[in-house]
Structure formats: C-alpha cells, structure tokens
Design a protein around this motif. Structure first.
Motif, PDB file in Angstrom:
ATOM      1  N   UNK A   1       4.249  31.861  14.361  1.00 47.98           N
ATOM      2  CA  UNK A   1       5.992  32.413  14.377  1.00 47.98           C
ATOM      3  C   UNK A   1       6.580  32.833  15.768  1.00 47.98           C
ATOM      4  N   UNK A   2       5.472  33.285  16.411  1.00 46.41           N
ATOM      5  CA  UNK A   2       6.451  33.733  17.384  1.00 46.41           C
ATOM      6  C   UNK A   2       6.848  32.399  18.349  1.00 46.41           C
TER       7      UNK A   2
ATOM      8  N   UNK B   1      12.610  34.725  20.151  1.00 51.96           N
ATOM      9  CA  UNK B   1      12.930  35.620  20.994  1.00 51.96           C
ATOM     10  C   UNK B   1      12.082  35.517  21.557  1.00 51.96           C
ATOM     11  N   UNK B   2      11.625  37.020  22.539  1.00 45.86           N
ATOM     12  CA  UNK B   2      11.321  36.388  24.028  1.00 45.86           C
ATOM     13  C   UNK B   2       9.575  36.582  23.583  1.00 45.86           C
ATOM     14  N   UNK B   3       8.984  35.635  24.469  1.00 47.09           N
ATOM     15  CA  UNK B   3       7.401  35.678  24.331  1.00 47.09           C
ATOM     16  C   UNK B   3       6.886  35.672  25.051  1.00 47.09           C
TER      17      UNK B   3
ATOM     18  N   UNK C   1      12.323  36.262   9.993  1.00 46.66           N
ATOM     19  CA  UNK C   1      11.151  35.987   9.167  1.00 46.66           C
ATOM     20  C   UNK C   1      10.077  35.194   8.986  1.00 46.66           C
ATOM     21  N   UNK C   2       9.470  34.580   9.693  1.00 43.51           N
ATOM     22  CA  UNK C   2       8.864  33.773   8.968  1.00 43.51           C
ATOM     23  C   UNK C   2       7.866  33.136   7.500  1.00 43.51           C
ATOM     24  N   UNK C   3       8.371  32.554   6.822  1.00 42.10           N
ATOM     25  CA  UNK C   3       7.987  33.053   5.460  1.00 42.10           C
ATOM     26  C   UNK C   3       6.857  31.548   5.113  1.00 42.10           C
ATOM     27  N   UNK C   4       5.421  31.058   4.533  1.00 49.38           N
ATOM     28  CA  UNK C   4       5.574  30.406   4.607  1.00 49.38           C
ATOM     29  C   UNK C   4       5.296  28.821   5.271  1.00 49.38           C
TER      30      UNK C   4
ATOM     31  N   UNK D   1       6.976  39.040  10.312  1.00 50.63           N
ATOM     32  CA  UNK D   1       8.492  39.528  10.267  1.00 50.63           C
ATOM     33  C   UNK D   1       8.395  39.973  11.730  1.00 50.63           C
ATOM     34  N   UNK D   2       9.184  39.540  12.565  1.00 49.16           N
ATOM     35  CA  UNK D   2       9.488  39.344  14.619  1.00 49.16           C
ATOM     36  C   UNK D   2      10.395  40.326  14.211  1.00 49.16           C
ATOM     37  N   UNK D   3      10.273  41.142  15.048  1.00 47.28           N
ATOM     38  CA  UNK D   3      11.406  41.756  15.592  1.00 47.28           C
ATOM     39  C   UNK D   3      11.609  41.985  17.036  1.00 47.28           C
TER      40      UNK D   3
END
Ligand code: SAM
Length: 289
Positions: free
Chosen positions: A127-128, A133-135, A193-196, A229-231
C-alpha cells in the motif's frame, strides 16, 4: 542437492511470507522452503492447505495461532534446537505483521535457534509503495482499537505525528474509522485507501479525508474487502499547538457562533492557526454531541 535441501539441513525456523491475494506473488524460494522443511506451522491449516495444494506441497502442517502460540513455543523451540526445521506462515502476507508468530520468534531467538526470513508480500508495504505519500519515514499502527472512545484516543495521540501513518482496518469498521480520522486529523488531511490489493477489485483512492469518506459512504462496494488506510503526517506541527488559552477563547465563542466564525475570531484574538482552531472546534462539537 538443491538449494532448499541445503538450506533446511539443520534445525531452523523459516518465517515465510505468502501472497495477500494474488497467488502469482508466491516466491519460488517460499515454495522450496515449504517443500523442504520438516513441518509447517500455519495460522489456519485449511487456508494454508489450499495454498499447499496449489503447489503440490505435502509437508505436514499443524496450527499455530494466537491462542496456542505461547503454549507451543517452548516445545517447538526444543525440537528446532534438536535439528528440526519449521516454517511459519500466516493466512496472508508476512507472519508477525498483525499476525501470530511473535512469541515463537522471540523464544527461538532467545534459545539461539537460527531464524531465516523468506520475505514476500505484506499489505502495508504494498500500500505504501503505491500511495504517493512520503515513504522516507512512516509509522505502522496495525489495527486501531475497535471501540470508538479508545480509537479516538489513539488517533488523538497520533494527531501531531509528522510521518506517514499506516493502519489496517476491517471492512465493517472502515467507515467509522474514516469518520473518526476526519474529526481528529481534520477534513483536509490527505489520505489513501488501498483496498483489495493484488486482487480482482483492487482500488487505490487518494484524497482528503473528507473526499475519501464521501467516496466510501456513497458506494457500498467500496466498503467491501480488505483495507489499508494511509494518512499523511502532520505537515505543520506548530499548527496544532492549540494552547489552553486559545481553547478557552474558542469554547466561549462556540457557545454563540458557528464553528467557522468562532475559529476565525479565535485565531484573530489568540494568534493561533485558524485551521488548527477549526479542527479543534470540530472535535469539541463532536465530544459534546
Ligand atoms: N500479515 C499480513 C501482512 O503482512 O500484510 C496482515 C495480516 S492482518 C491479520 C490482515 C489485514 O491486513 C487486513 O484486515 C487488511 O487491513 C490488511 N490486508 C491484508 N491483505 C490485504 C489486501 N490484499 N489489500 C488490502 N489490505 C490487506
């Protein structure tokens, strides 16, 4: 002698990652190790059984889950110390990552048993890697508490965190979780939101928490399946420094005025950032309701 036989000729614990959806992600080495070890400790033998069947692996298997792991760990470590090889797998992804295995690995390490990672998929990294988003720095929070009060308390603690936040969430809680995140982190905080992931209905959707919440609320299909979920981390830590005096002013204004106006005036009176006051006002209202 093939590599796997060579690798499994002395007692050892292999921590083996398995696919999070797409069987094509099973590594060749994972298949070799699972074929070559004496036994496989699986979180759910029926589920792992299907994976083993797919690869025609006939290694004996037993179940190792959160309820029996502590009890079994000492005996398993003893067997490995005597030369047995054991592979640990969970239902999906990397064992120990929000999955069983911690007690076993800890006991094995304490006893000096060789522990070998056989890396592969993990939902958080997958997901990341596509989130945008910053990794460079991130925090993996696993599952939030299921009860709302505890969940909000945890989110509150994370509010000023500047690193990317990563959460696992169950489908029946994803809406409630996004709602709480919106209240605590503010409507504008960016999230993904990363789903499935790796499955037929893989969906990765990015936007503000407000946008994401709307998207999930409006489409019941987006509430199904498995989620990461990543914020985005707080980009302006000082913005959230709502001191006691600013909060007092804000509370008084909120008694008479709508949220937006109260936040604007409180910002002018106290010099504290308007958005931080607006976010705080939303929280105060939410707590009162
Ligand atoms: N050990 C696993 C790993 O390495 O990712 C995680 C196991 S944890 C019990 C299961 C949670 O991981 C799910 O509730 C979901 O939050 C996340 N997850 C697992 N597979 C996923 C997928 N294909 N897509 C999105 N999230 C997934």
């Amino acid at each position: 002698m093939n590599d796997s036989a060579a690798e499994t000729s002395v007692g050892a614990l292999y921590v083996v990652a398995t696919p999070i959806g797409n069987l094509g992600d099973m590594s060749r080495r994972a298949v070799e190790i699972l074929t070559g070890v004496d036994r496989i400790a699986a979180e759910d033998t029926r589920r792992t059984g299907r994976l083993l069947q797919h690869y025609a692996i006939q290694t004996p298997m037993f179940s190792l889950h959160e309820h029996n792991e502590r009890e079994l760990a000492a005996r398993l470590v003893e067997q490995m110390a005597q030369g047995q090889t054991l592979a640990l797998v969970s239902d999906a992804g990397t064992p120990l990552i929000s999955d069983p295995g911690y007690n076993l690995v800890r006991a094995a390490r304490a006893a000096g048993v060789e522990i070998v990672p056989v890396p592969g998929p993990s939902a958080l990294v997958a997901a990341l890697s596509v989130s945008g988003l910053p990794t460079d720095h991130f925090v993996f929070e696993g599952f939030l508490p299921s009860k709302q009060a505890a969940r909000k308390a945890r989110l509150e603690l994370l509010r000023p965190e500047s690193r990317t936040l990563i959460f696992y969430e169950a489908s029946h809680r994803v809406l409630d979780c996004l709602k709480d995140m919106q209240v605590v982190f503010g409507v504008e905080r960016q999230a993904v939101l990363a789903r499935e992931l790796t499955k037929q209905f893989e969906t990765v959707h990015a936007g503000s928490l407000q946008t994401l919440l709307r998207w999930v609320s409006d489409d019941p299909n987006q509430q199904k399946g498995e989620f990461v979920i990543l914020v985005e981390g707080e980009q302006n830590a000082a913005a959230h420094d709502v001191n006691a005096e600013a909060e007092r002013v804000l509370s008084v204004l909120l008694e008479e005025l709508p949220i937006k106006t109260a936040a604007k005036l409180a910002a002018r009176i106290t010099g504290v950032n308007k958005r931080a006051l607006y976010d705080r006002a939303l929280q105060l209202k939410e707590t009162q309701s």
